[in-house]
Design a protein around this motif. Sequence first.
Motif, mmCIF file in Angstrom:
data_model
loop_
_atom_site.group_PDB
_atom_site.id
_atom_site.type_symbol
_atom_site.label_atom_id
_atom_site.label_comp_id
_atom_site.label_asym_id
_atom_site.label_seq_id
_atom_site.Cartn_x
_atom_site.Cartn_y
_atom_site.Cartn_z
ATOM 1 N N MET B 1 0.684 -1.118 -0.118
ATOM 2 C CA MET B 1 0.015 0.026 -0.108
ATOM 3 C C MET B 1 0.858 1.282 -0.005
ATOM 4 N N LYS B 2 0.694 2.074 -0.794
ATOM 5 C CA LYS B 2 1.323 3.281 -0.894
ATOM 6 C C LYS B 2 0.366 4.402 -0.758
ATOM 7 N N LYS B 3 1.180 5.377 0.190
ATOM 8 C CA LYS B 3 0.287 6.681 0.773
ATOM 9 C C LYS B 3 0.504 7.575 -0.294
ATOM 10 N N GLU B 4 -0.687 8.231 -0.803
ATOM 11 C CA GLU B 4 -0.666 9.108 -1.803
ATOM 12 C C GLU B 4 -0.665 10.738 -1.239
ATOM 13 N N ILE B 5 -0.052 11.449 -1.662
ATOM 14 C CA ILE B 5 -0.076 12.895 -1.262
ATOM 15 C C ILE B 5 -0.445 13.764 -2.412
ATOM 16 N N PHE B 6 -1.546 14.531 -2.172
ATOM 17 C CA PHE B 6 -1.960 15.428 -3.281
ATOM 18 C C PHE B 6 -1.175 16.601 -3.294
#
Lengths: 413, 419
Positions: B1-6
């Motif tokens: 799982m990869k954390k997305e950063i907007f």
Amino acid sequence: MKFDNIIIGGGLSGLTCGIKLAELGKKCAIVSSGQSAIHFFSGSLDLLGKVNGEEVSNPLESIKTLADNHPYQRVGIDNMTRLADEVPQFLDRAGLKFSGNANQNHFVLTPMGVMKPTWLTIEDFTRFETKDSFPWKKALIINFSGFLDFHTLFIKDGLKKLDVTTQIKNVSMKQFEAIRKNPSEMRSTNIAKVFDNGDALDEFAQKANDLSEGFDVVILPAVFGLLNKQIVSEIKAKILKPLVLLPAVPPSVPGIRSQILLRKRFQALGGTYFLGDNVEEGFFENNRLVAIATNNHGDIKLKADQFILASGSFYSKGIVATRDKVYEPIFGLDVNGETNGSEWKDEKFFNDQPYMHFGVKTDSQFHAMINGEPVENLFVAGSVLGGANALKEGSGAGISLLTSLHVAEQILK
Amino acid sequence: MKKEIFEPFNVSDNNFEQCVKCTICTVYCPVLEVNPDYPGPKQSGPDGERLRLKDASFYDEALKLCLNCKRCEVACPHGVKIGDIIQLARIKYSKKKPKVRDMILANTDIVGTMASTFAPIVNPIVALKPVRRIMDSVLKIDHHRIFPKYAGLRFESWYRRYAEKKQNDFKKHVSYFHGCYVNYNFPQLGKDLIKIMNACGYGVHLLEKEKCCGVALISNGLIKQATKQALHNVEAFKKSIVDKNMPVISTSSTCIFTIRDEYPHLLGIKNDEIRDESELATRFLYRLIDSGKLKLVFKKNYKKRIAYHTPCHMEKLGWSIYSTSLLRMIPGVDFMALESLCCGIAGTYGFKKENYETSQGVGKPLFEQIESSKADFVATDCETCKWQIEMSTSLKVQHPISILAEALDVEATMKLWNA
């Protein structure tokens, strides 16, 4: 820092989860990135107002016609009936008096001058039992000179359709001169603060009573009782004619009062409310979320047995859309809505927009999922769930309240 | 799982574009409520920024009425740095030169050095009514204000004379950023901190020449001097944190907030290497206790009812939980948290004659809470809140560290951690 339960999101959903869990003895924390949408509260909580464009009369009955993946269907009709019945007392324990019935919508007059169906209405506002009749014939609408957030002409036009003749009058008082100096700051909350703290109420009521000679009803913007709740009953007592309050443009006075009372209820039950903080990262072990790291607390992680994600929809950044994808920004949870970008929207703006249904995927017990696997102790509640177009249906508050109570029950099982 | 950063690609450093005009900040601005001359956080911050970018003449000198309490930022649901936008606009556009009075109030270091040297003379003189009248009319320092007393023996001198030597006897070490208040006005707080840290097995050291954090310089428009001091402090912190592996702790919430957040945000000074290990003593102690590395033993006969006040910068840091958790650990403490509200002093702001009324108006709801709290005293982490509360209510104010020091069973705690 260890809690029994941590809730991410401090709006209606997060506070509902937190209060319910704390009422049953859980040590809870809420992490909220800022103040919530309760500040825009109209004063009414909708359960279900419309299905396929048709107005709903009995929300609990109409729920049965909703799609299977609608949050209400997933909570289940029996649970919905039971939990909806609990809500008024639940709010009452926080000092918020609401009335209404989940089997029969009532109506409220909106600031646009139209009647809308709703479930529960806070005591500030007037309930109407039918849509097409207003009990009075001659209405006086009073506004405060310089107050731009109350659009009296809309109300006048709307009431005309209900055969009500209206007159609009403005009141000036020296107590409001100070806030009028700064026209952009003449807001409902600033007017309410003047009433809260000072002696303006008697003089205002006197003026309103003088002006209302010959009218059947007085209509005023809801600018009463921000921190001092008594002011609402006082104005009602002091105005001699029947009084109808209507919401003004946000920030909403009854809304902020509600937010404060819910937060205080949570804290009085021993809850910890972290405001202005953001969850940066989650730490998972064997399909469990064991801790979160936040911006303010850094290396001091917040740990809990169960977590609830109640982070809201697009507007609160509970889910985020970029040009090519939709994602959940805190943990990277599975979402419903990773479809082809061209299918996100309907070209006709007022149609039921597909993206409005996007949200975080869960299993039947409302566990969040990562790569198709449920996370054992991470639950999802409120508008971040997706599966509904709350705007079209008039179901936003109902989804927040009832999925939250339901999730709290899952945790307490 | 990869954390997305907007990561928005077209947003300014002060992210004013992310304001959605929801007006929530205006509800929580303590100044707006009492002083209509202030345009409010939305108008002064993101709204005004649009105009100022177009034409600098849109700058409004009324922005100086902002307390820099940052309560607008805490309330903002979209993370807009409203307070920073306002302070940066003041730095960039204000044409008002600081007055002599402002320099006196802002230069806590220089004034403190002089005043503490002549403390026996200065203290009674500045407390005299006629003197306060003169300061009021000549300097525009409000006559209601009583200056905090200056200490005859500065904390640094006391430390060198009585405490420094034994600090090397400990196995673990921290540096202490004492700030001007402890140094010139209230050395006892510094002594209390050393007492606790020593009992916990930590030697306490001073930085290589600490300078005032500069918060008052920033708020009074003395930016060049603030920048100079900030650069000096960041270097001094680096010597402790990076070179000697010694974290820096402080007892002043505003000093530490300024060093961690205002240095990079307002002065453009990078502090990445030191930020994480610059913190409040209460947070440092809480971390140790929370991770099972420390336990404090308290006296059995300590009994007090304590009302905790959350200073604005603690609210912004989100750190009051550390101080309050420590206080709640003391068995005899009957603890209550006051609603988090601004006390109105905002450092030097409330000392200025033109701000006196606003300052007291802002603080009124807090004072009323305190008066009805039935507490023995108020606890808070900020020195200027302490002055304001003591000047405006009937209760005395103590720092959580001083309360802990008084309630601590030093010998029993020492036995556990100095084996």
